[in-house]
Design a protein around this motif. Structure first.
Motif: not given
Length: 649
Positions: A485-506
């Motif tokens: 939902g954020l990919a087209h509108n806010n790339p920065n938030k998309t990046e931050k959300m992907a990093l948080s997801l990475s930490n979660l799965f780590r």
């Protein structure tokens, strides 16, 4: 309780049966003279005459007690006068009418013996002479001295001065050499009638050897030939009862007829004991064995796991019952193998109660002391089992050995020692077998319990892994939807959300294979999850934690906090337009561990609150804590969900 009732029935039922089906309706039937046909077991006067004279009162006859020939009956005359031959001929004719199925005649006169052997195709020779079927009649003049022909010589001195002697030789190993010799020492002046009286009497008596007269049936004519043991040629009568006895005795099926009468005129058990006591004893032993075996198994199973306040009672009560059953079974055996001529046999003697109590006290005390002093907990089971078997035999034999030494003698050995020793050997071995089986059973149960516990543990681990595998895809599903939902509108938030997801799965990868985690780690995981959700909700999502610092290292199930926070966002914050506040509180009140998640969204609906997240929490609590944990939700004083965990008892 069921085993105790069954034990009582084992004792009561045989007793009732034995008493109710006693040998007779009433003891008077044995001594009855009238032979009332209306009685349960009507008697026949002539068959009773046979029973009394040919058999003793206990039925001991070694097959058949009277002298009974299987072949022809011949008379050998020596020194006889012409009138003696005439007398014998008339007696033989009388016997032929009375015993029609027998060949009866003179030996060496009239060729009757030759005819018999020719008819039956038998060789006649010196060594085949049928001595056992021959009665020797020897006549002497009175003036000659009396000849002694053997140790079994019996004399009768008659009223007129004449003498009659009888000599019977019995050789059980060589029956063909048995014979009967009757010697008449008669005066020449003895009349024909008197000679006939003597010869007839002696011949008739020689055909049947009667038992001692018990004198029960006094209504019989006293002058009957077979009515008394003593010889009395001077004064007798050949009565109807005597004729019946002789006729039946020499019938080809005498024993079958006699058995048929006994089973008709007496109870089955009386006839069985009377006719074949050894077989009746075998039957009684089988009955007593199976009753005793069943009672022993029930006694052991009834007492094996029963606990008493005083350990001694665990030995005393079983010993008391074992001794009671021994006396009881002994009484049943005696009842089944003896004929009660002086009253009804008692199944249990009243005076034995005191003896049973004393024997049980001695046995239990000795067994208790031996096992307490000699058997230790760290002993090998096989050695312990051997000791218990030996101690059981010694303890139960002690009272009997005491009686043996007090009474002494061969009689004590036969009556007390040997019979009961075999019983106690069986009892000791039986106890050993049951202890062994009980040990094997307990071992199998413990082994199955361990196996079941291991399977439950493996199952719980599998369920936890399955729950965790459900949580991870659920995370990924929600997060990816948010990133899309954020990919087209806010790339920065998309990046931050992907990093948080990475930490979660780590975190999930590092904790792989574990089912528990610390409070601090679980709170950090929830914060990573909220960072993802905060990107989606923006500043509208507010999150506050109140964690007791003393509880940060406490272990709780993995992924137990995240579903609660997710439920607060999905069914609470997402339903309102203003700011959403979520609070996580972890604390202890007394010994109760509490996890509380609250939000300011709409109230929980009435009734059951369902959903994948809450169901996951339920399952985690059940598998980790059993009934020590609970989950509840409330709308007052503010909306919240509470997990309560009780400490281990």
């Amino acid at each position: 309780m069921k085993k105790l009732i069954l034990l009582i029935l084992i004792s009561a039922i045989p007793t009732i049966i034995l008493i109710s089906s006693n040998y007779y309706n009433h003891i008077s039937e044995i001594y009855s003279v009238k032979f009332d046909p209306r009685s349960k077991y009507p008697k026949d006067v002539h068959w009773e005459y046979i029973k009394e004279r040919l058999f003793d009162k206990n039925g001991d006859n070694k097959g058949i007690s009277p002298k009974k020939f299987t072949g022809p009956i011949f008379f050998d005359l020596k020194g006889a006068q012409h009138q003696d031959s005439i007398v014998l001929a008339s007696v033989i004719q009388e016997l032929k009418l009375l015993i029609p199925n027998k060949v009866i005649g003179f030996l060496g006169a009239g060729n009757e013996l030759d005819d018999y052997y020719e008819k039956n195709k038998l060789e006649l020779g010196r060594y085949y002479r049928p001595m056992s079927s021959t009665i020797n009649l020897v006549f002497y003049e009175k003036r000659k001295s009396i000849v002694n022909h053997g140790s079994q010589l019996i004399f009768s001195y008659l009223k007129d001065g004449n003498v009659i002697s009888r000599n019977r030789r019995i050789n059980s190993f060589f029956p063909s050499f048995n014979y009967t010799r009757i010697s008449f020492y008669l005066n020449k002046e003895t009349s024909f009638d008197r000679r006939k009286q003597y010869v007839r009497y002696e011949i008739l008596r020689s055909l049947c050897h009667i038992k001692e007269n018990t004198g029960i049936y006094s209504s019989y004519e006293a002058k009957g030939i077979y009515n008394r043991k003593e010889f009395n040629p001077d004064d007798y009568r050949f009565t109807e009862a005597d004729k019946f006895l002789l006729h039946k005795l020499y019938a080809n099926d005498f024993l079958e007829q006699f058995k048929g009468y006994l089973y008709t005129a007496y109870s089955w058990r009386f006839a069985n004991v009377f006719l074949n006591k050894s077989f009746a004893k075998k039957q009684a032993l089988i009955i007593v064995f199976f009753i005793g075996l069943l009672a022993f198994v029930l006694l052991f199973s009834f007492f094996q796991n029963r606990k008493f306040e005083y350990l001694f009672l665990s030995y005393f009560f079983p010993s008391l019952l074992v001794w009671s059953y021994y006396i009881y079974l002994q009484s049943i055996y005696k009842h089944l193998t003896t004929i009660p001529y002086y009253g009804i046999n008692k199944v249990m003697q009243i005076d034995a109660v005191f003896d049973v109590f004393i024997f049980a006290l001695i046995t239990s005390l000795l067994l208790w002391v031996l096992e307490k002093r000699c058997i230790k907990k760290n002993m090998n089971f096989s050695f312990t089992l051997l000791l218990k078997v030996c101690f059981t035999f010694l303890a139960f034999s002690a009272p009997v050995i005491t009686i043996f030494f007090i009474k002494g003698g061969r009689e004590a050995v036969d009556e007390f020692f040997f019979p009961i020793v075999f019983f106690w050997v069986f009892l000791a071995l039986g106890r050993g077998v049951l202890i062994y089986l009980n040990h094997v059973s307990d071992s199998l149960v413990k082994e199955k319990d361990v196996e079941l516990s291991r399977l439950k543990t493996l199952n719980a681990k599998s369920e936890l892994k399955l729950l965790q595998s459900h949580i991870n895809p659920h995370f990924l599903y929600n997060a990816l939807n948010s990133i899309a939902g954020l990919a087209h509108n806010n790339p920065n938030k998309t990046e931050k959300m992907a990093l948080s997801l990475s930490n979660l799965f780590r975190y999930s990868i590092n904790k792989k294979g574990q089912k528990m985690s610390t409070v601090e780690e679980e709170v950090l995981m929830v914060q990573n999850y909220l960072e993802i959700e905060k990107i989606r909700f923006g500043e509208r999502l507010k999150f506050t934690t109140h964690i007791d610092e003393a509880l940060t290292e406490e272990e709780i199930p993995m992924y137990i906090l995240q579903p609660l926070v997710e439920n607060a966002i999905k069914h609470g914050i997402s339903k309102i337009r203003g700011e959403g506040h979520i609070t996580l509180e972890i604390k202890k009140i007394l010994e109760l561990f509490l996890i509380i998640v609250s939000d300011n969204g709409p109230d929980f609906p009435n009734g059951l609150v369902s959903g994948h997240g809450l169901q996951t929490v339920y399952d985690l609590l059940r598998l980790s804590y059993g009934n020590r944990a609970s989950l509840k939700w409330e709308n007052t004083p503010k909306k919240h969900i509470t997990i309560s965990i009780k400490p281990t008892a």
